[in-house]
Design a protein around this motif. Sequence first.
Motif, PDB file in Angstrom:
ATOM      1  N   SER A 140     -56.219 -57.213 -12.230  1.00 13.96           N
ATOM      2  CA  SER A 140     -56.125 -55.895 -11.610  1.00 13.96           C
ATOM      3  C   SER A 140     -57.520 -55.326 -11.358  1.00 13.96           C
ATOM      4  O   SER A 140     -57.783 -54.763 -10.296  1.00 13.96           O
ATOM      5  CB  SER A 140     -55.329 -54.948 -12.517  1.00 13.96           C
ATOM      6  OG  SER A 140     -55.219 -53.666 -11.942  1.00 13.96           O
ATOM      7  N   ILE A 141     -58.410 -55.488 -12.330  1.00 14.61           N
ATOM      8  CA  ILE A 141     -59.791 -55.010 -12.168  1.00 14.61           C
ATOM      9  C   ILE A 141     -60.499 -55.802 -11.078  1.00 14.61           C
ATOM     10  O   ILE A 141     -61.191 -55.233 -10.222  1.00 14.61           O
ATOM     11  CB  ILE A 141     -60.557 -55.123 -13.501  1.00 14.61           C
ATOM     12  CG1 ILE A 141     -59.966 -54.170 -14.546  1.00 14.61           C
ATOM     13  CG2 ILE A 141     -62.047 -54.839 -13.303  1.00 14.61           C
ATOM     14  CD1 ILE A 141     -60.515 -54.358 -15.949  1.00 14.61           C
ATOM     15  N   ARG A 142     -60.316 -57.131 -11.093  1.00 13.31           N
ATOM     16  CA  ARG A 142     -60.983 -57.987 -10.111  1.00 13.31           C
ATOM     17  C   ARG A 142     -60.643 -57.567  -8.676  1.00 13.31           C
ATOM     18  O   ARG A 142     -61.501 -57.525  -7.794  1.00 13.31           O
ATOM     19  CB  ARG A 142     -60.589 -59.442 -10.333  1.00 13.31           C
ATOM     20  CG  ARG A 142     -61.438 -60.452  -9.529  1.00 13.31           C
ATOM     21  CD  ARG A 142     -60.794 -61.830  -9.529  1.00 13.31           C
ATOM     22  NE  ARG A 142     -60.469 -62.297 -10.856  1.00 13.31           N
ATOM     23  CZ  ARG A 142     -61.338 -62.901 -11.680  1.00 13.31           C
ATOM     24  NH1 ARG A 142     -62.593 -63.071 -11.308  1.00 13.31           N
ATOM     25  NH2 ARG A 142     -60.946 -63.322 -12.879  1.00 13.31           N
ATOM     26  N   GLU A 143     -59.379 -57.238  -8.450  1.00 14.62           N
ATOM     27  CA  GLU A 143     -58.935 -56.868  -7.109  1.00 14.62           C
ATOM     28  C   GLU A 143     -59.547 -55.552  -6.636  1.00 14.62           C
ATOM     29  O   GLU A 143     -59.648 -55.316  -5.429  1.00 14.62           O
ATOM     30  CB  GLU A 143     -57.406 -56.751  -7.096  1.00 14.62           C
ATOM     31  CG  GLU A 143     -56.682 -58.083  -7.268  1.00 14.62           C
ATOM     32  CD  GLU A 143     -55.189 -57.897  -7.426  1.00 14.62           C
ATOM     33  OE1 GLU A 143     -54.736 -56.724  -7.406  1.00 14.62           O
ATOM     34  OE2 GLU A 143     -54.472 -58.903  -7.596  1.00 14.62           O
ATOM     35  N   LEU A 189     -70.069 -52.212 -15.187  1.00 19.46           N
ATOM     36  CA  LEU A 189     -68.638 -51.930 -15.294  1.00 19.46           C
ATOM     37  C   LEU A 189     -68.450 -51.207 -16.625  1.00 19.46           C
ATOM     38  O   LEU A 189     -68.739 -51.757 -17.688  1.00 19.46           O
ATOM     39  CB  LEU A 189     -67.818 -53.220 -15.265  1.00 19.46           C
ATOM     40  CG  LEU A 189     -66.315 -53.076 -15.548  1.00 19.46           C
ATOM     41  CD1 LEU A 189     -65.647 -52.153 -14.532  1.00 19.46           C
ATOM     42  CD2 LEU A 189     -65.636 -54.449 -15.556  1.00 19.46           C
ATOM     43  N   GLN A 190     -67.964 -49.974 -16.555  1.00 22.85           N
ATOM     44  CA  GLN A 190     -67.807 -49.160 -17.764  1.00 22.85           C
ATOM     45  C   GLN A 190     -66.342 -49.107 -18.181  1.00 22.85           C
ATOM     46  O   GLN A 190     -65.474 -48.752 -17.390  1.00 22.85           O
ATOM     47  CB  GLN A 190     -68.341 -47.746 -17.547  1.00 22.85           C
ATOM     48  CG  GLN A 190     -68.293 -46.875 -18.786  1.00 22.85           C
ATOM     49  CD  GLN A 190     -69.208 -45.680 -18.689  1.00 22.85           C
ATOM     50  OE1 GLN A 190     -70.157 -45.676 -17.904  1.00 22.85           O
ATOM     51  NE2 GLN A 190     -68.965 -44.654 -19.487  1.00 22.85           N
ATOM     52  N   LEU A 235     -62.508 -59.760 -24.089  1.00 19.62           N
ATOM     53  CA  LEU A 235     -61.603 -60.749 -23.498  1.00 19.62           C
ATOM     54  C   LEU A 235     -61.513 -60.591 -21.979  1.00 19.62           C
ATOM     55  O   LEU A 235     -61.459 -61.583 -21.244  1.00 19.62           O
ATOM     56  CB  LEU A 235     -60.215 -60.616 -24.124  1.00 19.62           C
ATOM     57  CG  LEU A 235     -60.125 -60.964 -25.617  1.00 19.62           C
ATOM     58  CD1 LEU A 235     -58.758 -60.596 -26.175  1.00 19.62           C
ATOM     59  CD2 LEU A 235     -60.399 -62.449 -25.842  1.00 19.62           C
ATOM     60  N   VAL A 236     -61.516 -59.342 -21.515  1.00 20.96           N
ATOM     61  CA  VAL A 236     -61.394 -59.094 -20.077  1.00 20.96           C
ATOM     62  C   VAL A 236     -62.649 -59.542 -19.329  1.00 20.96           C
ATOM     63  O   VAL A 236     -62.563 -60.191 -18.283  1.00 20.96           O
ATOM     64  CB  VAL A 236     -61.090 -57.607 -19.806  1.00 20.96           C
ATOM     65  CG1 VAL A 236     -61.249 -57.278 -18.321  1.00 20.96           C
ATOM     66  CG2 VAL A 236     -59.676 -57.262 -20.262  1.00 20.96           C
ATOM     67  N   GLY A 295     -65.807 -63.086 -15.868  1.00 21.88           N
ATOM     68  CA  GLY A 295     -67.098 -63.742 -15.718  1.00 21.88           C
ATOM     69  C   GLY A 295     -68.250 -62.772 -15.532  1.00 21.88           C
ATOM     70  O   GLY A 295     -69.265 -63.108 -14.916  1.00 21.88           O
ATOM     71  N   ILE A 296     -68.099 -61.572 -16.072  1.00 23.84           N
ATOM     72  CA  ILE A 296     -69.151 -60.568 -15.966  1.00 23.84           C
ATOM     73  C   ILE A 296     -70.051 -60.646 -17.195  1.00 23.84           C
ATOM     74  O   ILE A 296     -69.552 -60.637 -18.329  1.00 23.84           O
ATOM     75  CB  ILE A 296     -68.548 -59.155 -15.846  1.00 23.84           C
ATOM     76  CG1 ILE A 296     -67.722 -59.041 -14.561  1.00 23.84           C
ATOM     77  CG2 ILE A 296     -69.638 -58.082 -15.870  1.00 23.84           C
ATOM     78  CD1 ILE A 296     -66.999 -57.720 -14.420  1.00 23.84           C
ATOM     79  N   PRO A 297     -71.356 -60.729 -17.018  1.00 25.86           N
ATOM     80  CA  PRO A 297     -72.261 -60.806 -18.173  1.00 25.86           C
ATOM     81  C   PRO A 297     -72.209 -59.532 -19.013  1.00 25.86           C
ATOM     82  O   PRO A 297     -72.012 -58.429 -18.479  1.00 25.86           O
ATOM     83  CB  PRO A 297     -73.637 -61.002 -17.536  1.00 25.86           C
ATOM     84  CG  PRO A 297     -73.499 -60.517 -16.139  1.00 25.86           C
ATOM     85  CD  PRO A 297     -72.088 -60.802 -15.735  1.00 25.86           C
TER      86      PRO A 297
END
Length: 354
Positions: A182-185, A194-195, A245-246, A251-253
Amino acid sequence: MNTNNIPPKNTNKKGILLVNLGSPKSTSVADVKDYLDEFLMDERVIDYRWIGRALLVQGIILKTRPAKSAEAYKTVWTDQGSPLIVITEQIKTKLQKLVDVPVEIGMRYAEPSIETGIQKLVDQGISEIVLFPLYPQYAMSTTETVIEKAESVRKKKFPDVKINYIQPFYNREDYVNCLAESIREKLPTHFDALQFSYHGVPERHLYKTDPSNTCKIDDANCINSQVETHNAYCYRHQCYKTTELVIEKLGIPKEKVIVSFQSRLGKDKWVEPYTDETFESIPKKGIKNIAVVCPAFVSDCLETLEEISVEGKEEFLHAGGESFHYIPCLNDEDQWINVVKTLCEEKLNQFYLV
């Protein structure tokens, strides 16, 4: 009297009750005041002794806050009513199409109440209920108060009803996958950070819910704890674990991720860092473009639609930020409804094992 043609009463019917926070009946100051009174007088929200809680809530907070909150609710209210209630009804409608048992909703505060939801199921012959507190992470002021209220209602009004409670699902793979997708989209093409903004709780709540009595609110010990009996009741740990986990799925550092906590009340120390202070400080560190998600909520509500996407945006831009992108909650997305279905069916099946 011939009763041969009367079907036997079904005493083993099952149903689902989805429980969310709740909302005022309308945006009138009177209705908002009634709602805040019930909400803030809950001993698991403001955990003072009754007299101290009454002096604070009814003697101070309710003198001024209802008018301000009513104005805030007006900014998010829809033609159908409270967004939280509307979205929870949408979840119910979609879930009902996927399961073969009755589904109702209840709210911890105001109407439709938990008692109302149970009554609707009982009126349909239901005697075994799966109750789903719609909170991914455990906290005194969310999961715990829902269960305590439901048990109080059950014992007083519905002693023959059995209830299976769905536990926090903050680290469930299907939920994590759903939230990550959902976040990726919705992520913007460019963002500096990303907070993850979670609802706040007083630090003392973490101590009170710690069965080991060893909580020190220490980053290494709390966030990385492997002690499941401790983690099951540690809100802070669960928030950081959801985030970990998210972002792994995305794949966000880690250096591009911020965790913060919103909606604090009063002068007591709450779990840090605070969301509003973060919005005001990070532009000075070169973080000018952010995306914000609120994973403590599965349904958009005042705390997301007004506090974050309106007030938070203003704070961030005023402090020198350039772009602020709010990512909506899961709401009634199909993948989330499938997760709700899976969690409910697992508990429905447990009735057969008793």
